[in-house]
Design a protein around this motif. Structure first.
Motif, mmCIF file in Angstrom:
data_model
loop_
_atom_site.group_PDB
_atom_site.id
_atom_site.type_symbol
_atom_site.label_atom_id
_atom_site.label_comp_id
_atom_site.label_asym_id
_atom_site.label_seq_id
_atom_site.Cartn_x
_atom_site.Cartn_y
_atom_site.Cartn_z
ATOM 1 N N GLU A 146 2.005 -3.047 12.871
ATOM 2 C CA GLU A 146 1.114 -2.102 12.206
ATOM 3 C C GLU A 146 0.437 -2.811 11.014
ATOM 4 O O GLU A 146 1.116 -3.529 10.276
ATOM 5 N N GLU A 183 -0.512 -3.037 7.567
ATOM 6 C CA GLU A 183 -0.203 -2.369 6.295
ATOM 7 C C GLU A 183 -0.746 -3.265 5.198
ATOM 8 O O GLU A 183 -0.018 -4.027 4.566
ATOM 9 N N ARG A 194 -3.735 0.234 2.221
ATOM 10 C CA ARG A 194 -2.790 1.217 2.785
ATOM 11 C C ARG A 194 -1.549 1.356 1.892
ATOM 12 O O ARG A 194 -1.045 2.452 1.679
ATOM 13 N N TRP A 203 -0.334 4.743 -0.143
ATOM 14 C CA TRP A 203 1.034 5.303 -0.103
ATOM 15 C C TRP A 203 1.586 5.466 -1.527
ATOM 16 O O TRP A 203 2.145 6.505 -1.883
#
Ligand SMILES: [Zn+2]
Length: 298
Positions: free
Chosen positions: A47, A49, A53, A57
């Motif tokens: 993924e 990240e 990102r 978060w």
């Protein structure tokens, strides 16, 4: 963004190595069959990240009134090194969590995320824990490496997890200055330190349990607790007593601060729901044990 693992019927590995693990196990090429359409389709080994990102978060978790996001330094390319403070920043009892020194180690990051979410949750246990301990988190130690797609190094060409003795890099020295500054400010201690990574399989690189820090045998008691909470789980634990020069984060946490410390390596292909389960149960076990143990500390 929603990621799914590609079905094994949709790819063929060509020239696969003989070994069970490591580079010798990899194929020379892979042929994939993908459904494409007008929408963007992303294909990645793990993924993606990236720093945007991770920051999103961090911003979302900082909506909670007891969580703040600060910058403790900058990378060589000028990206912010961001820190989450969870709980009362005057507290003398502290724990330190870091991840992503090595850019592609995404499963370690995902595990750290669930671990931190559990520590910041609204359960009775987590609330009680945050009354006693404050949690500091640097989720993205190597933002340049992550955004540039580096394999292991930062922009200085250095493996950050070999820089915890000399602190020549801005990323490691920011964390050092932060931790030493907090000890000076609060006159308190770091009791626990964890650094999340990824590799072929789940491995816990611990400090030799004969060596005692601020909460002796916390890590071995914790891993026993984790084993009991997950049926059939037998953690692969590799203790090490060779800690000086400190070189890696775990050794710095333990030798300089007396924090009971470990490197938590998560398998690249560990199913994502199992990562989450381990992180959540691990965080719960840790909170229970530390709350019990802090009672004995004057
Ligand atoms: Zn690593």
């Amino acid at each position: 963004m929603h990621w799914t693992a590609l079905d094994s019927l949709r790819y063929v590995e060509i020239g696969k190595g003989e070994k069970a693990f490591g580079p010798g196990s990899l194929p020379e090429k892979v042929k994939m069959r993908l459904e494409v359409g007008p929408d963007t389709l992303w294909v990645a080994g793990q993924e993606l990240e990236n720093s945007a990102r991770v920051n999103a978060w961090m911003d979302s978790i900082s909506q909670k009134k007891f969580v703040t996001k600060n910058t403790i330094g900058k990378s060589r390319e000028g990206r912010n090194l961001n820190l989450l403070s969870i709980g009362d920043t005057d507290s003398k009892n502290m724990i330190m969590i870091i991840s992503r020194q090595h850019p592609p180690e995404v499963t370690g990051y995902l595990t750290m995320k669930s671990f931190v979410e559990t520590l910041s949750s609204n359960t009775k246990l987590a609330k009680k824990f945050r009354k006693e301990f404050t949690i500091y988190v640097v989720p993205l130690m190597n933002p340049d490496g992550v955004d540039n797609g580096f394999w292991r190094h930062n922009t200085g060409g250095i493996d950050l997890n070999r820089d915890w003795a000399n602190f020549n890099q801005p990323e490691t020295s920011a964390v050092k200055d932060f931790m030493e500054g907090m000890v000076e400010k609060t006159q308190g201690k770091f009791y626990f330190g964890i650094d999340f990574h990824s590799t072929w399989d789940d491995i816990y690189y611990t400090v030799d349990p004969e060596l005692h820090g601020n909460m002796p045998n916390l890590v071995s008691t914790w891993l026993d607790g984790l084993k009991k909470r997950i049926e059939g789980y037998d953690p692969n634990i590799k203790p090490n007593g060779d800690l000086v020069p400190t070189t890696v984060s775990r050794n710095y946490f333990f030798v300089k601060h007396g924090a009971e410390a470990l490197v938590f390596e998560v398998g690249d292909n560990t199913p994502r729901d199992f990562l989450k389960e381990k992180a959540e149960k691990g965080a719960e076990a840790l909170m229970e044990i530390m709350l019990e143990r802090i009672k004995d500390i004057p």
